[in-house]
Scaffold this active site. Structure first.
Site, PDB file in Angstrom:
ATOM      1  N   CYS A   2      -5.027  -6.061   6.320  1.00 16.62           N
ATOM      2  CA  CYS A   2      -5.655  -6.951   7.293  1.00 16.62           C
ATOM      3  C   CYS A   2      -5.489  -6.413   8.717  1.00 16.62           C
ATOM      4  CB  CYS A   2      -4.990  -8.321   7.240  1.00 16.62           C
ATOM      5  SG  CYS A   2      -4.898  -9.004   5.603  1.00 16.62           S
ATOM      6  N   ARG A  27      -8.817   0.029   8.371  1.00 20.39           N
ATOM      7  CA  ARG A  27      -7.632  -0.445   7.652  1.00 20.39           C
ATOM      8  C   ARG A  27      -8.004  -1.047   6.303  1.00 20.39           C
ATOM      9  NH1 ARG A  27      -3.297  -1.757  11.486  1.00 20.39           N
ATOM     10  NH2 ARG A  27      -2.567  -3.367  10.085  1.00 20.39           N
ATOM     11  N   TRP A  69      -7.825  -8.664   4.014  1.00 22.45           N
ATOM     12  CA  TRP A  69      -7.750  -7.926   2.751  1.00 22.45           C
ATOM     13  C   TRP A  69      -6.971  -8.854   1.824  1.00 22.45           C
ATOM     14  CZ3 TRP A  69      -3.996  -5.358  -0.327  1.00 22.45           C
ATOM     15  CH2 TRP A  69      -4.482  -4.307  -1.110  1.00 22.45           C
ATOM     16  N   ASN A  95      -1.402 -11.518   9.458  1.00 20.43           N
ATOM     17  CA  ASN A  95      -1.176 -10.404   8.525  1.00 20.43           C
ATOM     18  C   ASN A  95       0.200 -10.594   7.910  1.00 20.43           C
ATOM     19  OD1 ASN A  95      -3.503  -9.285   9.466  1.00 20.43           O
ATOM     20  ND2 ASN A  95      -2.569  -7.503  10.423  1.00 20.43           N
ATOM     21  N   GLY A  96       0.337 -10.192   6.652  1.00 24.12           N
ATOM     22  CA  GLY A  96       1.641 -10.302   5.986  1.00 24.12           C
ATOM     23  C   GLY A  96       1.554 -11.263   4.818  1.00 24.12           C
ATOM     24  N   GLU A 448      -1.704  17.034  -3.397  1.00 27.78           N
ATOM     25  CA  GLU A 448      -2.454  16.492  -2.268  1.00 27.78           C
ATOM     26  C   GLU A 448      -3.962  16.599  -2.522  1.00 27.78           C
ATOM     27  OE1 GLU A 448      -1.879  14.608   0.023  1.00 27.78           O
ATOM     28  OE2 GLU A 448      -3.418  14.929   1.532  1.00 27.78           O
ATOM     29  N   LYS A 452      -6.494  13.403  -2.732  1.00 24.43           N
ATOM     30  CA  LYS A 452      -7.693  13.310  -1.874  1.00 24.43           C
ATOM     31  C   LYS A 452      -8.918  13.063  -2.731  1.00 24.43           C
ATOM     32  CE  LYS A 452      -6.226  12.823   1.058  1.00 24.43           C
ATOM     33  NZ  LYS A 452      -5.011  12.867   1.788  1.00 24.43           N
ATOM     34  N   GLU A 455      -8.901   9.433  -4.325  1.00 27.22           N
ATOM     35  CA  GLU A 455      -9.062   8.270  -3.451  1.00 27.22           C
ATOM     36  C   GLU A 455     -10.461   8.125  -2.872  1.00 27.22           C
ATOM     37  OE1 GLU A 455      -6.240   7.849  -0.187  1.00 27.22           O
ATOM     38  OE2 GLU A 455      -6.196   9.979   0.169  1.00 27.22           O
ATOM     39  N   HIS A 471       2.929  21.630 -22.021  1.00 30.30           N
ATOM     40  CA  HIS A 471       3.894  20.656 -22.545  1.00 30.30           C
ATOM     41  C   HIS A 471       3.262  19.294 -22.795  1.00 30.30           C
ATOM     42  CE1 HIS A 471       7.171  23.471 -22.087  1.00 30.30           C
ATOM     43  NE2 HIS A 471       6.735  23.739 -20.857  1.00 30.30           N
ATOM     44  N   LYS A 564      -5.741   1.959   5.349  1.00 29.59           N
ATOM     45  CA  LYS A 564      -5.120   3.070   6.076  1.00 29.59           C
ATOM     46  C   LYS A 564      -3.618   2.877   6.173  1.00 29.59           C
ATOM     47  CE  LYS A 564      -5.058   6.794   8.536  1.00 29.59           C
ATOM     48  NZ  LYS A 564      -5.112   8.023   7.713  1.00 29.59           N
TER      49      LYS A 564
HETATM   50  O1  M6R Z   1       1.219   6.018   6.884  1.00 31.36           O
HETATM   51  P1  M6R Z   1       1.892   6.686   5.723  1.00 31.36           P
HETATM   52  O2  M6R Z   1       1.910   8.165   5.824  1.00 31.36           O
HETATM   53  O3  M6R Z   1       3.253   6.129   5.455  1.00 31.36           O
HETATM   54  O4  M6R Z   1       0.981   6.318   4.479  1.00 31.36           O
HETATM   55  C1  M6R Z   1       1.376   6.628   3.181  1.00 31.36           C
HETATM   56  C2  M6R Z   1       0.235   6.504   2.213  1.00 31.36           C
HETATM   57  O5  M6R Z   1      -0.227   5.176   2.157  1.00 31.36           O
HETATM   58  C3  M6R Z   1      -0.938   7.418   2.593  1.00 31.36           C
HETATM   59  O6  M6R Z   1      -0.542   8.752   2.661  1.00 31.36           O
HETATM   60  C4  M6R Z   1      -2.082   7.296   1.573  1.00 31.36           C
HETATM   61  O7  M6R Z   1      -1.689   7.829   0.354  1.00 31.36           O
HETATM   62  C5  M6R Z   1      -3.324   7.981   2.133  1.00 31.36           C
HETATM   63  N1  M6R Z   1      -4.476   7.201   1.845  1.00 31.36           N
HETATM   64  C6  M6R Z   1      -3.501   9.367   1.616  1.00 31.36           C
HETATM   65  O8  M6R Z   1      -4.697   9.949   1.972  1.00 31.36           O
END
Ligand code: M6R
Length: 569
Positions: A2, A27, A69, A95-96, A448, A452, A455, A471, A564
């Site tokens: 949110c 976000r 959200w 938020n929260g 990584e 990417k 997501e 394995h 985000k």
């Molecule tokens: O702000 P942070 O680096 O702590 O965030 C951690 C993860 O939420 C963040 O890296 C997430 O996996 C991203 N969407 C990756 O692209």
């Protein structure tokens, strides 16, 4: 997650708030709303995108706004914020997550509760307290009854103020000239001011158009908070000529690398040498950086450490005063990481934080902070901030050759190299499952690359150390499979070539990232020092995910279900 934006000043609030919400759209959200206070509190809210949800303009110079959200209660207009008390005299955006919801519902059973949200209960609780108290006292009494996390902005009919409170969820005051703002992150008001106050847990108070008043909810006393200037610029939250922030941020790496290399790591470097035990944590992309640091510290300095996903940390680790916990978090607000760090701090461990956001919650509780200097990152997928994290891991572990790293980054960004990656993305776009494989230092990069891809393209992908394939995972490999191998000419080269043969022998397609001209390969830069191969692999991996998502017609900046900054556990 949110987002909150609030405005009080001489201008019309609605357009400022709507624009503020658009800045924090990244976000992630499912509904949006604005309430404006004139004589009455007027509201406009709905499910869907900001443009659809907030069509009708509202007049007034004081207002609060929210992108929701869903957590408590489904996605519906009734559950969208702002939420109200029984008589629409109080409006709140929050938020929260409030945890003692059942207890509060019981206490408030005589109230007219219209939504399924925890947020609405806060409005009714304050309504109850206002029967006998003035606003600040009423809010404080209500706060003392809340369990859980909150950052909220609140309007009370007849009061030329915006009230707020914060615990375990970020909230920032923006200080303008004759106008004041609140935001769940600075992007909400960056266009108007760079002067901010990061609120602390249990802070509550109000903003009027020319001042802020901040108190501590536990003691009831005034809290003194220093205003700081944030270095981000309004351009950071503009797409400019780009269709998507993700591509803008990938390309920015070409010039941001200089600032990243200049980041000051000295204090943390010293601390790493001094402590008996080192625990390194992070979530998502930041966890991949954490793994990289563990590998490099051991390889280059002979320093052993443990690495762990933030949300798992407290189940396994027992840090003490001889422990240094190093937390990676670009946002500095990730709840899982924050909770792990607070747990370690309570046990007297020292904390090192590697973050992009000065003044963020993690930065504030850190003993040794290192800043990524990547500029504000808007795209949900971390790109430039991972490069910056990578730079820091190297700086903490060895002397690095900045010029060589710049050369590698700029090689990857050459138009002809980008076009090659784009061509390969067509081979991925129609796949259902993709494997990312690499050995040694290339493995965190494979992780990584895989994250990417999944997501932003919604293609199922998994990363394995290439040697682990035999394995178990190899049973999944058939003619429909695609395996992306990181196969640089380093110490892992020969063995990875054998793994490629194993996969090809089962009819699977392969795409290779290599500085050797191999069959069906994307050419990567050849570094002077093989230890720098991760830098050569990074941008092709980011672009591969980006172009594949575009090939599938997807919005790379707002992937489904993702946010985000993940501020809930
Ligand atoms: O702000 P942070 O680096 O702590 O965030 C951690 C993860 O939420 C963040 O890296 C997430 O996996 C991203 N969407 C990756 O692209």
């Amino acid at each position: 997650m949110c987002g909150i934006c609030a405005y009080i000043g001489e201008k019309e609030a609605f357009p400022i708030l709507k624009e503020g919400l658009k800045r924090i759209e990244y976000r992630g959200y499912d509904s949006a709303g604005i309430a404006v206070l004139e004589k009455e509190i007027k509201v406009n809210k709905d499910v869907g995108k900001i443009e659809e949800a907030l069509k009708e303009e509202l007049e007034g110079k004081i207002g609060i706004a929210h992108t929701r959200w869903a957590t408590h209660g489904g996605v519906s207009k009734e559950n969208a914020h702002p939420q109200f008390d029984c008589f629409n005299n109080i409006a709140i955006v929050h938020n929260g997550v409030i945890e003692n919801v059942e207890e509060l519902r019981e206490k408030l059973r005589n109230h007219k509760i219209r939504s399924e949200t925890d947020t609405e209960l806060i409005a009714h609780l304050i309504e109850e307290e206002l029967k006998t108290k003035l606003p600040m006292e009423a809010i404080r009494s209500a706060l003392l009854e809340l369990k859980g996390s909150y950052a909220f902005a609140l309007l009370i009919k007849g009061e030329d103020k915006i009230y707020f409170a914060k615990k375990d969820s970020p909230l920032i005051v923006g200080i303008g000239k004759g106008e004041m703002f609140l935001g769940s992150d600075v992007a909400a008001f960056l266009k108007h001011t760079n002067d901010v106050i990061y609120l602390e847990d249990y802070d509550f108070g109000y903003i009027s158009k020319d001042r802020e008043a901040i108190f501590n909810a536990l003691s009831g006393k005034k809290a003194s908070r220093r205003a700081v200037k944030v270095s981000f610029s309004p351009e950071d939250v503009e797409k400019g000529e780009y269709e998507y922030f993700m591509l803008k941020e990938i390309e920015e790496q070409g010039y941001r690398i200089t600032d990243m290399l200049n980041s000051n790591t000295k204090d943390l470097e010293r601390a790493i040498e001094e402590f008996d035990r080192i625990h390194i944590i992070g979530a998502g992309t930041s966890y991949h950086a954490a793994r990289m640091l563990k590998y490099l510290l051991e390889r280059e300095k002979g320093i052993e450490s443990d690495v762990m996903i933030s949300s798992e940390y407290k189940f396994f680790k027992r840090p003490d005063k001889n422990t240094l916990v190093i937390a990676f978090s670009q946002s500095g607000e990730t709840a899982d990481t924050l909770k792990a760090v607070k747990f370690a701090k309570e046990r007297n461990a020292k904390i090192g934080v590697i973050t992009n956001i000065r003044g963020s919650s993690l930065d504030r509780i850190s003993d040794y902070s290192v800043y990524l200097n990547a500029g504000l990152e808007v795209g949900v997928a971390a790109t430039k901030t991972f490069l910056a994290q990578l730079v820091i891991t190297y700086k903490l572990s060895k002397r690095i050759d900045g010029e060589e790293i710049k050369r590698i980054i700029n090689y990857s960004l050459r138009e002809e190299n980008k076009q090659v990656v784009k061509k390969f993305s067509k081979e991925i776009a129609n796949k259902e499952h993709v494997f990312y494989l690499g050995r040694g230092l290339n493995f965190p990069l494979a992780m990584e690359g895989s994250l990417k891809l999944k997501e932003i393209t919604y293609i199922h992908s998994e990363a394995y150390p290439a040697g682990e394939l035999k394995h178990g995972p190899i049973s999944l490999i058939d003619e429909d499979s695609l395996a992306i191998f990181l196969v640089p000419k380093d110490e892992t080269y020969e063995k990875t070539l054998s793994n490629i043969q194993e996969v090809r022998a089962r009819g699977a397609k392969t795409i290779l990232l290599s500085d050797v001209a191999l069959d069906n390969s994307i050419n990567i830069a050849k570094p002077k020092d093989p230890l720098y191969y991760p830098f050569a692999e990074l941008i092709p991996l980011q672009l591969l995910a980006y172009y594949t998502a575009r090939e599938r017609g997807l919005d790379t900046d707002k992937p489904r279900n993702l946010a985000k900054s993940v501020t809930v556990e």
